[in-house]
Design a protein around this motif. Sequence first.
Motif, PDB file in Angstrom:
ATOM      1  N   UNK A   1       1.034  -1.712   0.147  1.00 38.55           N
ATOM      2  CA  UNK A   1      -0.231   0.356  -0.037  1.00 38.55           C
ATOM      3  C   UNK A   1       0.870   1.231  -0.609  1.00 38.55           C
ATOM      4  N   UNK A   2       1.663   0.877   0.450  1.00 39.03           N
ATOM      5  CA  UNK A   2       2.758   2.203   0.699  1.00 39.03           C
ATOM      6  C   UNK A   2       4.048   2.664  -0.292  1.00 39.03           C
ATOM      7  N   UNK A   3       3.639   1.553  -1.503  1.00 40.11           N
ATOM      8  CA  UNK A   3       4.608   2.173  -2.790  1.00 40.11           C
ATOM      9  C   UNK A   3       5.082   3.198  -2.823  1.00 40.11           C
ATOM     10  N   UNK A   4       3.777   3.599  -2.962  1.00 38.30           N
ATOM     11  CA  UNK A   4       4.675   5.374  -2.998  1.00 38.30           C
ATOM     12  C   UNK A   4       4.969   6.550  -2.790  1.00 38.30           C
ATOM     13  N   UNK A   5       5.572   6.447  -1.110  1.00 37.88           N
ATOM     14  CA  UNK A   5       5.693   6.820  -0.449  1.00 37.88           C
ATOM     15  C   UNK A   5       7.519   5.891  -0.341  1.00 37.88           C
ATOM     16  N   UNK A   6       7.084   4.609  -0.417  1.00 41.63           N
ATOM     17  CA  UNK A   6       8.949   4.153  -0.518  1.00 41.63           C
ATOM     18  C   UNK A   6       9.410   4.476  -1.721  1.00 41.63           C
ATOM     19  N   UNK A   7       8.691   4.639  -2.508  1.00 41.43           N
ATOM     20  CA  UNK A   7       9.489   5.619  -3.914  1.00 41.43           C
ATOM     21  C   UNK A   7       9.969   7.390  -3.618  1.00 41.43           C
ATOM     22  N   UNK A   8       8.896   7.354  -3.960  1.00 36.07           N
ATOM     23  CA  UNK A   8       9.574   9.349  -2.853  1.00 36.07           C
ATOM     24  C   UNK A   8      10.684   9.519  -2.376  1.00 36.07           C
ATOM     25  N   UNK A   9      10.358   8.368  -1.087  1.00 36.11           N
ATOM     26  CA  UNK A   9      11.285   8.802   0.152  1.00 36.11           C
ATOM     27  C   UNK A   9      12.540   7.821  -0.351  1.00 36.11           C
ATOM     28  N   UNK A  10      12.626   7.052  -1.449  1.00 39.97           N
ATOM     29  CA  UNK A  10      14.273   6.466  -1.753  1.00 39.97           C
ATOM     30  C   UNK A  10      14.515   7.013  -2.919  1.00 39.97           C
ATOM     31  N   UNK A  11      14.007   8.098  -3.742  1.00 44.61           N
ATOM     32  CA  UNK A  11      14.897   8.458  -4.632  1.00 44.61           C
ATOM     33  C   UNK A  11      15.590   9.312  -4.299  1.00 44.61           C
ATOM     34  N   UNK A  12      15.639  10.311  -2.724  1.00 41.73           N
ATOM     35  CA  UNK A  12      16.882  10.868  -2.408  1.00 41.73           C
ATOM     36  C   UNK A  12      17.939  10.085  -1.332  1.00 41.73           C
ATOM     37  N   UNK A  13      17.323   8.743  -0.936  1.00 43.80           N
ATOM     38  CA  UNK A  13      18.232   7.741  -0.962  1.00 43.80           C
ATOM     39  C   UNK A  13      18.199   6.308  -0.345  1.00 43.80           C
ATOM     40  N   UNK A  14      18.944   5.107  -0.549  1.00 50.07           N
ATOM     41  CA  UNK A  14      18.488   3.983   0.039  1.00 50.07           C
ATOM     42  C   UNK A  14      17.834   3.800   1.136  1.00 50.07           C
ATOM     43  N   UNK A  15      16.485   3.456   0.991  1.00 51.59           N
ATOM     44  CA  UNK A  15      15.105   3.046   1.936  1.00 51.59           C
ATOM     45  C   UNK A  15      15.647   1.246   2.651  1.00 51.59           C
ATOM     46  N   UNK A  16      16.052   0.901   3.927  1.00 53.85           N
ATOM     47  CA  UNK A  16      15.987  -0.823   3.905  1.00 53.85           C
ATOM     48  C   UNK A  16      14.949  -1.316   3.779  1.00 53.85           C
ATOM     49  N   UNK A  17      15.082  -2.588   4.282  1.00 55.43           N
ATOM     50  CA  UNK A  17      13.185  -3.181   3.874  1.00 55.43           C
ATOM     51  C   UNK A  17      13.189  -2.658   5.410  1.00 55.43           C
ATOM     52  N   UNK A  18      13.826  -2.921   6.853  1.00 54.39           N
ATOM     53  CA  UNK A  18      13.741  -2.509   7.869  1.00 54.39           C
ATOM     54  C   UNK A  18      13.225  -1.164   8.322  1.00 54.39           C
ATOM     55  N   UNK A  19      13.147   0.142   7.533  1.00 51.55           N
ATOM     56  CA  UNK A  19      12.772   1.275   7.766  1.00 51.55           C
ATOM     57  C   UNK A  19      11.954   1.447   6.782  1.00 51.55           C
ATOM     58  N   UNK A  20      11.441   0.232   5.515  1.00 50.42           N
ATOM     59  CA  UNK A  20      10.098   0.058   5.137  1.00 50.42           C
ATOM     60  C   UNK A  20       9.036  -0.129   6.277  1.00 50.42           C
ATOM     61  N   UNK A  21       9.406  -0.819   7.011  1.00 52.52           N
ATOM     62  CA  UNK A  21       8.789  -2.208   8.054  1.00 52.52           C
ATOM     63  C   UNK A  21       8.822  -0.616   8.875  1.00 52.52           C
ATOM     64  N   UNK A  22       9.754   0.114   9.546  1.00 53.28           N
ATOM     65  CA  UNK A  22       9.342   0.889  10.879  1.00 53.28           C
ATOM     66  C   UNK A  22       8.117   1.779   9.907  1.00 53.28           C
ATOM     67  N   UNK A  23       8.224   1.913   9.006  1.00 55.08           N
ATOM     68  CA  UNK A  23       6.636   2.968   8.096  1.00 55.08           C
ATOM     69  C   UNK A  23       5.925   2.652   7.960  1.00 55.08           C
ATOM     70  N   UNK A  24       5.675   1.257   7.515  1.00 54.16           N
ATOM     71  CA  UNK A  24       4.296   0.659   7.395  1.00 54.16           C
ATOM     72  C   UNK A  24       4.217   0.615   9.364  1.00 54.16           C
ATOM     73  N   UNK A  25       4.574   0.482  10.489  1.00 57.00           N
ATOM     74  CA  UNK A  25       3.971   0.590  11.355  1.00 57.00           C
ATOM     75  C   UNK A  25       3.729   1.631  11.893  1.00 57.00           C
ATOM     76  N   UNK A  26       3.585   2.681  10.964  1.00 56.60           N
ATOM     77  CA  UNK A  26       3.378   3.949  12.065  1.00 56.60           C
ATOM     78  C   UNK A  26       1.914   4.189  11.191  1.00 56.60           C
ATOM     79  N   UNK A  27       1.555   3.144  10.263  1.00 55.38           N
ATOM     80  CA  UNK A  27       0.262   3.019   9.480  1.00 55.38           C
ATOM     81  C   UNK A  27      -1.390   2.547  10.859  1.00 55.38           C
TER      82      UNK A  27
END
Length: 239
Positions: A1-27
């Motif tokens: 569901x958060x793929x667009x957010x991951x793409x948006x943040x990931x254009x600036x620097x590499x976003x790890x799987x752990x960081x993606x999981x942390x973002x998903x947990x905020x929802x």
Amino acid sequence: MLESLYLQLGQHDTLSDEEKALLAETVCFGREFEKGQDLVKAGSRPTHSTMLLDGLAARYKVLEDGGRQFTSLQVPGDFVDLHAFLLKTMDHGIVALSPCRVMFADHNKLKAITEQAPHLTRLLWLDTLVDGAIHREWIVAMGRRSKTSHLAHLMCELFVRLQAVKRTNGMSFHLPLSQAEMADVLGLSVVHMNRVIGGLKKIKVITWTNHVVTILDWDQLARVAEFDPTYLSMNNEPR
């Protein structure tokens, strides 16, 4: 569901799987909004920040006489009010310009990220800094660019931002705005807005039909706009 957010943040620097999981947990929950509804109301004190998953939205201010000015457009992948996490009280509203689908990130969980994940915190900080950079470009466009250049700059900006989150089709993108709404973006009357749109069509740099903008000549459009994407900070590098 958060793929667009991951793409948006990931254009600036590499976003790890752990960081993606942390973002998903905020929802904490999601919602759909109809065109014209406020995603966030001016004067409200949100306990969560809003991630735009689908649709187009805008920050806006309304004057006492009812005049409305859009101050930025929000595309999928944007945290439209991440700054509310620290500002607390919203000094502007955010309205859906098309049907929108959003998810909400709990402020307590965002606070935990700032205490536990410094790299992800910096990427979220950068997200708000890019918002500020976009606002600066809009101020310059409003105050010093010709209206033709202003519209050309907006078309370049939207294309680049939408391309980053995979919402373009070749050189085309969906822009579900009426001419009256575009007039609110550029601070024009609807009649003047028609002339400006006609000016870009006349020099054959874009077509705009049935809410689809197609860029016919990127180089010429960028020259008219004096467009430099540096302010969008899209280089992927260590942050």
